[in-house]
Motif scaffolding. Structure first.
Motif, PDB file in Angstrom:
ATOM      1  N   THR A   7       9.324   2.193   9.654  1.00  0.00           N
ATOM      2  CA  THR A   7       8.983   0.864   9.162  1.00  0.00           C
ATOM      3  C   THR A   7       8.520   0.874   7.707  1.00  0.00           C
ATOM      4  N   MET A   8       8.341   2.047   7.115  1.00  0.00           N
ATOM      5  CA  MET A   8       7.962   2.130   5.704  1.00  0.00           C
ATOM      6  C   MET A   8       9.195   1.916   4.841  1.00  0.00           C
ATOM      7  N   ASP A   9       9.003   1.244   3.707  1.00  0.00           N
ATOM      8  CA  ASP A   9      10.147   1.124   2.814  1.00  0.00           C
ATOM      9  C   ASP A   9      10.335   2.452   2.070  1.00  0.00           C
ATOM     10  N   LEU A  10      11.430   2.563   1.363  1.00  0.00           N
ATOM     11  CA  LEU A  10      11.800   3.819   0.724  1.00  0.00           C
ATOM     12  C   LEU A  10      10.761   4.271  -0.306  1.00  0.00           C
ATOM     13  N   LEU A  11      10.217   3.341  -1.081  1.00  0.00           N
ATOM     14  CA  LEU A  11       9.207   3.711  -2.078  1.00  0.00           C
ATOM     15  C   LEU A  11       7.939   4.253  -1.417  1.00  0.00           C
ATOM     16  N   GLU A  12       7.535   3.644  -0.309  1.00  0.00           N
ATOM     17  CA  GLU A  12       6.370   4.130   0.424  1.00  0.00           C
ATOM     18  C   GLU A  12       6.624   5.534   0.972  1.00  0.00           C
ATOM     19  N   GLN A  13       7.840   5.767   1.475  1.00  0.00           N
ATOM     20  CA  GLN A  13       8.181   7.100   1.973  1.00  0.00           C
ATOM     21  C   GLN A  13       8.127   8.122   0.844  1.00  0.00           C
ATOM     22  N   HIS A  14       8.615   7.742  -0.336  1.00  0.00           N
ATOM     23  CA  HIS A  14       8.561   8.662  -1.483  1.00  0.00           C
ATOM     24  C   HIS A  14       7.119   8.970  -1.868  1.00  0.00           C
ATOM     25  N   LEU A  15       6.266   7.946  -1.880  1.00  0.00           N
ATOM     26  CA  LEU A  15       4.859   8.148  -2.217  1.00  0.00           C
ATOM     27  C   LEU A  15       4.186   9.076  -1.212  1.00  0.00           C
ATOM     28  N   LEU A  16       4.414   8.837   0.058  1.00  0.00           N
ATOM     29  CA  LEU A  16       3.814   9.679   1.095  1.00  0.00           C
ATOM     30  C   LEU A  16       4.321  11.118   0.991  1.00  0.00           C
ATOM     31  N   GLY A  36       4.023  -1.070  -5.988  1.00  0.00           N
ATOM     32  CA  GLY A  36       3.377  -2.360  -6.218  1.00  0.00           C
ATOM     33  C   GLY A  36       4.108  -3.247  -7.207  1.00  0.00           C
ATOM     34  N   GLY A  37       5.314  -2.869  -7.571  1.00  0.00           N
ATOM     35  CA  GLY A  37       6.071  -3.695  -8.500  1.00  0.00           C
ATOM     36  C   GLY A  37       5.559  -3.619  -9.925  1.00  0.00           C
ATOM     37  N   GLY A  38       4.925  -2.515 -10.287  1.00  0.00           N
ATOM     38  CA  GLY A  38       4.452  -2.328 -11.658  1.00  0.00           C
ATOM     39  C   GLY A  38       2.954  -2.123 -11.771  1.00  0.00           C
ATOM     40  N   SER A  39       2.220  -2.462 -10.733  1.00  0.00           N
ATOM     41  CA  SER A  39       0.773  -2.226 -10.739  1.00  0.00           C
ATOM     42  C   SER A  39       0.352  -1.727  -9.359  1.00  0.00           C
ATOM     43  N   ILE A  40      -0.835  -1.169  -9.309  1.00  0.00           N
ATOM     44  CA  ILE A  40      -1.338  -0.633  -8.045  1.00  0.00           C
ATOM     45  C   ILE A  40      -2.107  -1.754  -7.345  1.00  0.00           C
ATOM     46  N   THR A  41      -1.405  -2.480  -6.495  1.00  0.00           N
ATOM     47  CA  THR A  41      -1.957  -3.652  -5.827  1.00  0.00           C
ATOM     48  C   THR A  41      -2.879  -3.245  -4.673  1.00  0.00           C
ATOM     49  N   GLN A  42      -3.546  -4.253  -4.111  1.00  0.00           N
ATOM     50  CA  GLN A  42      -4.393  -3.984  -2.949  1.00  0.00           C
ATOM     51  C   GLN A  42      -3.562  -3.476  -1.775  1.00  0.00           C
ATOM     52  N   ASP A  43      -2.362  -3.992  -1.619  1.00  0.00           N
ATOM     53  CA  ASP A  43      -1.499  -3.511  -0.539  1.00  0.00           C
ATOM     54  C   ASP A  43      -1.170  -2.036  -0.719  1.00  0.00           C
ATOM     55  N   VAL A  44      -0.888  -1.634  -1.957  1.00  0.00           N
ATOM     56  CA  VAL A  44      -0.593  -0.222  -2.241  1.00  0.00           C
ATOM     57  C   VAL A  44      -1.837   0.621  -1.995  1.00  0.00           C
ATOM     58  N   GLN A  45      -2.993   0.142  -2.444  1.00  0.00           N
ATOM     59  CA  GLN A  45      -4.236   0.878  -2.207  1.00  0.00           C
ATOM     60  C   GLN A  45      -4.495   1.036  -0.715  1.00  0.00           C
ATOM     61  N   HIS A  46      -4.222  -0.013   0.041  1.00  0.00           N
ATOM     62  CA  HIS A  46      -4.406   0.043   1.489  1.00  0.00           C
ATOM     63  C   HIS A  46      -3.454   1.075   2.103  1.00  0.00           C
ATOM     64  N   PHE A  47      -2.201   1.067   1.653  1.00  0.00           N
ATOM     65  CA  PHE A  47      -1.226   2.054   2.131  1.00  0.00           C
ATOM     66  C   PHE A  47      -1.705   3.471   1.831  1.00  0.00           C
ATOM     67  N   ILE A  48      -2.166   3.703   0.603  1.00  0.00           N
ATOM     68  CA  ILE A  48      -2.655   5.029   0.206  1.00  0.00           C
ATOM     69  C   ILE A  48      -3.822   5.437   1.098  1.00  0.00           C
ATOM     70  N   TRP A  49      -4.731   4.509   1.342  1.00  0.00           N
ATOM     71  CA  TRP A  49      -5.885   4.819   2.183  1.00  0.00           C
ATOM     72  C   TRP A  49      -5.440   5.192   3.599  1.00  0.00           C
ATOM     73  N   LEU A  50      -4.570   4.374   4.188  1.00  0.00           N
ATOM     74  CA  LEU A  50      -4.149   4.620   5.573  1.00  0.00           C
ATOM     75  C   LEU A  50      -3.303   5.873   5.742  1.00  0.00           C
ATOM     76  N   HIS A  51      -2.384   6.109   4.819  1.00  0.00           N
ATOM     77  CA  HIS A  51      -1.378   7.138   5.040  1.00  0.00           C
ATOM     78  C   HIS A  51      -1.596   8.428   4.249  1.00  0.00           C
TER      79      HIS A  51
END
Length: 88
Positions: A7-16, A36-51
């Motif tokens: 369920t992760m998109d490709l960019l999230e998989q690359h980050l992980l 985050g489309g150019g910035s480190i958004t709260q959604d990205v921060q949440h993803f980093i925290w969780l994964h």
């Protein structure tokens, strides 16, 4: 909500994958900004925290996690928060 690799998109998989393979913190920040489309958004921060950060890690990865966390904090405090963050 916990995501799995299907369920992760490709960019999230690359980050992980980059985090797990101990890429340099600057590379991780670049990937986080892409997620985050150019910035480190709260959604990205949440993803980093969780994964990436909120997972049991070996003692070898602890210093890498701290280094990335420090770089992430510096990056977030030096760049103004976007008016409308993009979701992942």
């Amino acid at each position: 909500m916990e995501q799995n690799m299907t369920t992760m998109d490709l960019l999230e998989q690359h980050l992980l994958a980059a985090f797990q393979s101990m890429e340099p913190p600057q590379h991780l920040l670049t990937l986080a900004r892409k997620c985050g489309g150019g910035s480190i958004t709260q959604d990205v921060q949440h993803f980093i925290w969780l994964h990436c950060i909120n997972k049991p890690v070996s003692t070898i990865l602890v210093s890498r996690t701290l280094s990335f966390g420090n770089n992430l904090f510096v990056s977030r405090t030096s760049v103004p928060y976007p008016a409308s963050p993009c979701g992942t």
